[in-house]
Design a protein around this motif. Sequence first.
Motif, PDB file in Angstrom:
ATOM      1  N   GLY A  74      37.478  45.715  40.147  1.00 25.08           N
ATOM      2  CA  GLY A  74      37.820  46.679  39.092  1.00 25.08           C
ATOM      3  C   GLY A  74      36.682  46.790  38.101  1.00 25.08           C
ATOM      4  N   LEU A  79      30.903  46.523  35.078  1.00 23.96           N
ATOM      5  CA  LEU A  79      31.006  45.402  34.145  1.00 23.96           C
ATOM      6  C   LEU A  79      32.148  44.471  34.543  1.00 23.96           C
ATOM      7  CD1 LEU A  79      30.555  47.733  31.114  1.00 23.96           C
ATOM      8  CD2 LEU A  79      28.896  46.029  31.890  1.00 23.96           C
ATOM      9  N   ASP A  97      35.312  48.977  42.979  1.00 18.69           N
ATOM     10  CA  ASP A  97      36.261  49.744  42.169  1.00 18.69           C
ATOM     11  C   ASP A  97      36.966  50.739  43.080  1.00 18.69           C
ATOM     12  OD1 ASP A  97      36.692  50.042  38.928  1.00 18.69           O
ATOM     13  OD2 ASP A  97      37.307  51.819  40.046  1.00 18.69           O
ATOM     14  N   THR A  99      37.970  53.711  42.205  1.00 15.53           N
ATOM     15  CA  THR A  99      37.718  55.104  41.803  1.00 15.53           C
ATOM     16  C   THR A  99      36.315  55.556  42.208  1.00 15.53           C
ATOM     17  OG1 THR A  99      39.210  54.767  39.957  1.00 15.53           O
ATOM     18  CG2 THR A  99      37.807  56.689  39.833  1.00 15.53           C
ATOM     19  N   ALA A 125      41.041  46.343  46.025  1.00 15.12           N
ATOM     20  CA  ALA A 125      40.838  44.914  46.213  1.00 15.12           C
ATOM     21  C   ALA A 125      41.895  44.296  47.107  1.00 15.12           C
ATOM     22  CB  ALA A 125      40.832  44.224  44.855  1.00 15.12           C
ATOM     23  N   GLU A 126      43.136  44.763  46.972  1.00 18.99           N
ATOM     24  CA  GLU A 126      44.218  44.158  47.776  1.00 18.99           C
ATOM     25  C   GLU A 126      44.035  44.465  49.254  1.00 18.99           C
ATOM     26  OE1 GLU A 126      44.408  46.590  45.745  1.00 18.99           O
ATOM     27  OE2 GLU A 126      45.963  48.053  46.223  1.00 18.99           O
ATOM     28  N   ARG A 144      37.258  41.896  34.698  1.00 24.76           N
ATOM     29  CA  ARG A 144      37.356  42.072  33.239  1.00 24.76           C
ATOM     30  C   ARG A 144      38.283  43.244  32.950  1.00 24.76           C
ATOM     31  NH1 ARG A 144      33.093  43.687  28.478  1.00 24.76           N
ATOM     32  NH2 ARG A 144      33.430  45.734  29.371  1.00 24.76           N
TER      33      ARG A 144
END
Length: 241
Positions: A74, A79, A97, A99, A125-126, A144
């Motif tokens: 994410g 960052l 990410d 998106t 990620a999953e 973060r």
Amino acid sequence: MAEAGDILAGLGQEKNRQFDEFARLIEEENKIHNLTRIVGPEQIRLRHFEDSLAVLDELQKLAAGKGLRLVDIGSGAGLPGLAIAIARPDWNVTSVDATGKKVRFQERVIAELGLANARAIQGRAEELGRDPGFREKFDAATARAVGDLAILAELTLPLVKVGGRILAWKGPGVEGELAAGSKVAAALGGGDIAELPYQLTVEGQPVSYRILSIEKSRPCPSRYPRLYKDIRKDTVSRRAR
Ligand code: SAH
């Protein structure tokens, strides 16, 4: 206590030049796509870059003189992943990410800054956690401002090797997430949860983030229930790219 520019100042001219360019690209992109509410080179350096680099010592311990494979989940504008990649060209960073427009921005940063040690991947990620090419392949994961602790555990723990760690930037409300979060973490191979010493001050005021460090102590079970629900409605599935 980290004050403005503490870690950045120690990184030398070339890396600082790369951070200046990264800040400039964030500001430019922000005019087209909303990436961050934080504006101005000084604020970006402090609240994004200095904040991202607060985990360097902890990661250094994990690297223990060898290389480090890090996945940032994410990552948004990059960052903390790309900031860490600038600071440590000897570490390998995969920045994920969901998106597409954020990943395309990161690809531009990687190209313009010449970050040979970083790659940006559009994905959920999953799903990556169930992909043999990614599952338990990383020494550490960072996240973060990504979901609550239970979601974050599910998004990150499957990706990290036993003996590795998850470093998670959390808001002051993390206490309320600990009970459910540690249960999910334990079910996915998580061990102890510690808090890293962290105190960033901006204009004399402490920033109220906290950084948790979750140990990956056992392998992730090969089957586990899917707990994850969309963190944000605007994220897209990898298949819908
Ligand atoms: N880490 C960045 C961005 C935080 S916002 C920062 O600190 O500034 C949370 C990000 O997580 C968004 O960019 C969103 O697109 C991404 N995200 C949400 N769900 C995700 C998932 N399941 N897999 C990968 N990325 C996800």
